[in-house]
Design an enzyme around this catalytic site. Structure first.
Site, PDB file in Angstrom:
ATOM      1  N   ARG A  89       0.838  -1.205   0.000  1.00  0.00           N
ATOM      2  CA  ARG A  89       0.000   0.000   0.000  1.00  0.00           C
ATOM      3  C   ARG A  89       0.868   1.247   0.000  1.00  0.00           C
ATOM      4  O   ARG A  89       1.760   1.381   0.834  1.00  0.00           O
ATOM      5  CB  ARG A  89      -0.902  -0.009   1.235  1.00  0.00           C
ATOM      6  CG  ARG A  89      -1.661   1.276   1.503  1.00  0.00           C
ATOM      7  CD  ARG A  89      -2.934   1.347   0.689  1.00  0.00           C
ATOM      8  NE  ARG A  89      -3.580   2.633   0.873  1.00  0.00           N
ATOM      9  CZ  ARG A  89      -4.569   2.865   1.720  1.00  0.00           C
ATOM     10  NH1 ARG A  89      -5.043   1.884   2.460  1.00  0.00           N
ATOM     11  NH2 ARG A  89      -5.098   4.059   1.827  1.00  0.00           N
ATOM     12  N   ARG A  99      -5.918   1.362  -4.645  1.00  0.00           N
ATOM     13  CA  ARG A  99      -5.024   0.827  -3.610  1.00  0.00           C
ATOM     14  C   ARG A  99      -4.986  -0.694  -3.639  1.00  0.00           C
ATOM     15  O   ARG A  99      -5.954  -1.344  -4.010  1.00  0.00           O
ATOM     16  CB  ARG A  99      -5.419   1.324  -2.221  1.00  0.00           C
ATOM     17  CG  ARG A  99      -6.668   0.781  -1.599  1.00  0.00           C
ATOM     18  CD  ARG A  99      -7.933   1.591  -1.754  1.00  0.00           C
ATOM     19  NE  ARG A  99      -7.843   3.023  -1.801  1.00  0.00           N
ATOM     20  CZ  ARG A  99      -7.896   3.821  -0.721  1.00  0.00           C
ATOM     21  NH1 ARG A  99      -8.025   3.309   0.480  1.00  0.00           N
ATOM     22  NH2 ARG A  99      -7.856   5.109  -0.864  1.00  0.00           N
ATOM     23  N   ASP A 102      -6.970  -1.914   1.588  1.00  0.00           N
ATOM     24  CA  ASP A 102      -7.459  -0.946   2.576  1.00  0.00           C
ATOM     25  C   ASP A 102      -8.158  -1.749   3.666  1.00  0.00           C
ATOM     26  O   ASP A 102      -9.047  -2.538   3.371  1.00  0.00           O
ATOM     27  CB  ASP A 102      -8.442   0.012   1.884  1.00  0.00           C
ATOM     28  CG  ASP A 102      -8.844   1.201   2.757  1.00  0.00           C
ATOM     29  OD1 ASP A 102      -8.047   1.590   3.629  1.00  0.00           O
ATOM     30  OD2 ASP A 102      -9.937   1.732   2.558  1.00  0.00           O
ATOM     31  N   ASP A 104     -10.195  -1.182   7.102  1.00  0.00           N
ATOM     32  CA  ASP A 104     -10.832  -0.192   7.970  1.00  0.00           C
ATOM     33  C   ASP A 104     -11.486  -0.897   9.151  1.00  0.00           C
ATOM     34  O   ASP A 104     -12.108  -1.950   8.983  1.00  0.00           O
ATOM     35  CB  ASP A 104     -11.923   0.573   7.198  1.00  0.00           C
ATOM     36  CG  ASP A 104     -11.347   1.514   6.151  1.00  0.00           C
ATOM     37  OD1 ASP A 104     -10.226   2.031   6.361  1.00  0.00           O
ATOM     38  OD2 ASP A 104     -12.010   1.730   5.122  1.00  0.00           O
TER      39      ASP A 104
HETATM   40  N1  A4P Z   1      -8.729   6.262  10.413  1.00  0.00           N
HETATM   41  C1  A4P Z   1      -9.686   6.900  11.139  1.00  0.00           C
HETATM   42  N2  A4P Z   1     -10.648   6.061  11.495  1.00  0.00           N
HETATM   43  C2  A4P Z   1     -10.315   4.838  10.969  1.00  0.00           C
HETATM   44  C3  A4P Z   1     -10.942   3.545  11.010  1.00  0.00           C
HETATM   45  N3  A4P Z   1     -12.111   3.354  11.658  1.00  0.00           N
HETATM   46  N4  A4P Z   1     -10.313   2.508  10.385  1.00  0.00           N
HETATM   47  C4  A4P Z   1      -7.534   6.945   9.902  1.00  0.00           C
HETATM   48  C5  A4P Z   1      -9.139   2.708   9.729  1.00  0.00           C
HETATM   49  N5  A4P Z   1      -8.490   3.920   9.658  1.00  0.00           N
HETATM   50  C6  A4P Z   1      -9.080   4.963  10.270  1.00  0.00           C
HETATM   51  O1  A4P Z   1      -6.812   6.154   6.085  1.00  0.00           O
HETATM   52  C7  A4P Z   1      -6.509   7.439   6.509  1.00  0.00           C
HETATM   53  C8  A4P Z   1      -6.450   7.472   8.014  1.00  0.00           C
HETATM   54  O2  A4P Z   1      -7.741   7.213   8.536  1.00  0.00           O
HETATM   55  C9  A4P Z   1      -5.588   6.385   8.644  1.00  0.00           C
HETATM   56  O3  A4P Z   1      -4.250   6.770   8.754  1.00  0.00           O
HETATM   57  C10 A4P Z   1      -6.230   6.178  10.025  1.00  0.00           C
HETATM   58  O4  A4P Z   1      -5.446   6.770  11.048  1.00  0.00           O
HETATM   59  P1  A4P Z   1      -6.139   5.600   4.799  1.00  0.00           P
HETATM   60  O5  A4P Z   1      -6.544   4.171   4.697  1.00  0.00           O
HETATM   61  O6  A4P Z   1      -4.706   5.940   4.807  1.00  0.00           O
HETATM   62  O7  A4P Z   1      -6.774   6.537   3.699  1.00  0.00           O
HETATM   63  P2  A4P Z   1      -7.918   6.266   2.747  1.00  0.00           P
HETATM   64  O8  A4P Z   1      -8.508   4.914   3.021  1.00  0.00           O
HETATM   65  O9  A4P Z   1      -7.463   6.594   1.363  1.00  0.00           O
HETATM   66  O10 A4P Z   1      -8.909   7.415   3.118  1.00  0.00           O
HETATM   67  P3  A4P Z   1     -10.364   7.283   3.434  1.00  0.00           P
HETATM   68  O11 A4P Z   1     -11.003   8.637   3.284  1.00  0.00           O
HETATM   69  O12 A4P Z   1     -10.528   6.587   4.737  1.00  0.00           O
HETATM   70  O13 A4P Z   1     -10.840   6.381   2.253  1.00  0.00           O
HETATM   71  P4  A4P Z   1     -11.875   5.272   2.409  1.00  0.00           P
HETATM   72  O14 A4P Z   1     -13.064   5.880   3.038  1.00  0.00           O
HETATM   73  O15 A4P Z   1     -11.274   4.085   3.028  1.00  0.00           O
HETATM   74  O16 A4P Z   1     -12.197   5.021   0.898  1.00  0.00           O
HETATM   75  N6  A4P Z   1     -14.739   2.224  -3.773  1.00  0.00           N
HETATM   76  C11 A4P Z   1     -15.200   0.963  -3.610  1.00  0.00           C
HETATM   77  N7  A4P Z   1     -16.098   0.438  -4.433  1.00  0.00           N
HETATM   78  N8  A4P Z   1     -14.728   0.197  -2.557  1.00  0.00           N
HETATM   79  C12 A4P Z   1     -13.815   0.679  -1.659  1.00  0.00           C
HETATM   80  O17 A4P Z   1     -13.407  -0.058  -0.734  1.00  0.00           O
HETATM   81  N9  A4P Z   1     -12.470   2.563  -0.938  1.00  0.00           N
HETATM   82  C13 A4P Z   1     -12.074   3.805  -1.060  1.00  0.00           C
HETATM   83  C14 A4P Z   1     -11.267   4.405   0.024  1.00  0.00           C
HETATM   84  C15 A4P Z   1     -12.466   4.635  -2.208  1.00  0.00           C
HETATM   85  N10 A4P Z   1     -13.409   3.997  -3.094  1.00  0.00           N
HETATM   86  C16 A4P Z   1     -13.843   2.751  -2.899  1.00  0.00           C
HETATM   87  C17 A4P Z   1     -13.354   2.003  -1.803  1.00  0.00           C
HETATM   88 MG    MG Z   2      -8.685   3.264   4.983  1.00  0.00          MG
END
Ligand code: A4P
Ligand code: MG
Length: 165
Positions: A89, A99, A102, A104
């Site tokens: 990643r 990515r 991921d 979460d």
């Molecule tokens: N963080 C805060 N809360 C949490 C949590 N509950 N679990 C912080 C994990 N991490 C959490 O995450 C950024 C920061 O969020 C972490 O350093 C942690 O301290 P990241 O994984 O580095 O960044 P990211 O995932 O790019 O950002 P974001 O806004 O969280 O993205 P998302 O919401 O995870 O979306 N489309 C489909 N179809 N399926 C997907 O899975 N995923 C994304 C990413 C975009 N489009 C997608 C999907």
């Molecule tokens: Mg994430």
């Protein structure tokens, strides 16, 4: 005997859309399973989902897993982030970009957590069909910490772009 009060029930969301995404999910689940601090309980079906965010990226593979762990929420986050890094990643400035993996933390017991690094329930949990549908597969009777039943959200959310594999 283990003190069962120290065992936390956690749902995590898995997502990937680069470098053989299904393999990325399998490989992450294997690493989780190998941890002494985590018991892997169950994983949902894998789903193919249209990308949320920039559309010039491949479809994602998403799933939700149920774990039990003695780790604290932050220690679990550290562990999951170490798996993301091991699997190549690269964190980029673009929001919602492609990515390899991921991970979460969706729910941690029935807790609400608001720390700079960690917000639980995960902020997107109620709006994303690729999270809600696999979560409901594992826990159809789940009630969110704010009192909302998952069944209520599932009955109204669009399942467009989501395909069970
Ligand atoms: N963080 C805060 N809360 C949490 C949590 N509950 N679990 C912080 C994990 N991490 C959490 O995450 C950024 C920061 O969020 C972490 O350093 C942690 O301290 P990241 O994984 O580095 O960044 P990211 O995932 O790019 O950002 P974001 O806004 O969280 O993205 P998302 O919401 O995870 O979306 N489309 C489909 N179809 N399926 C997907 O899975 N995923 C994304 C990413 C975009 N489009 C997608 C999907
Ligand atoms: Mg994430």
């Amino acid at each position: 005997m283990a003190n069962t009060e120290l065992i936390n029930k956690v749902y995590i969301g898995l997502g990937a859309n680069l470098q053989q995404p299904e393999e990325q999910l399998h490989s992450a689940l294997e690493k989780i399973n190998l941890s002494d601090d985590i018991t892997f309980c169950q994983c949902s079906s894998f789903y193919q989902s249209a990308p949320m965010g920039p559309q010039d990226q491949d479809d994602y593979i998403n799933a939700v897993a149920l774990l039990k762990t003695t780790l604290t929420p932050l220690a679990l986050l550290d562990f999951l982030q170490s798996i993301e890094l091991q699997q190549g990643r690269v964190r980029k400035s673009e929001r919602w970009g492609a990515r390899t993996l991921d991970l979460d933390i969706l729910l941690f017991n029935n807790e609400k957590i608001d720390l700079p690094r960690l917000i639980i329930p995960h902020y997107g949990i109620k709006q994303r069909n690729f999270v809600l549908v696999p979560l409901a597969e594992l826990a159809p009777d789940l009630i969110f910490p704010d009192g909302t039943p998952i069944a209520q959200l599932i009955s109204t959310i669009s399942q467009q772009g989501l395909k069970k594999l």
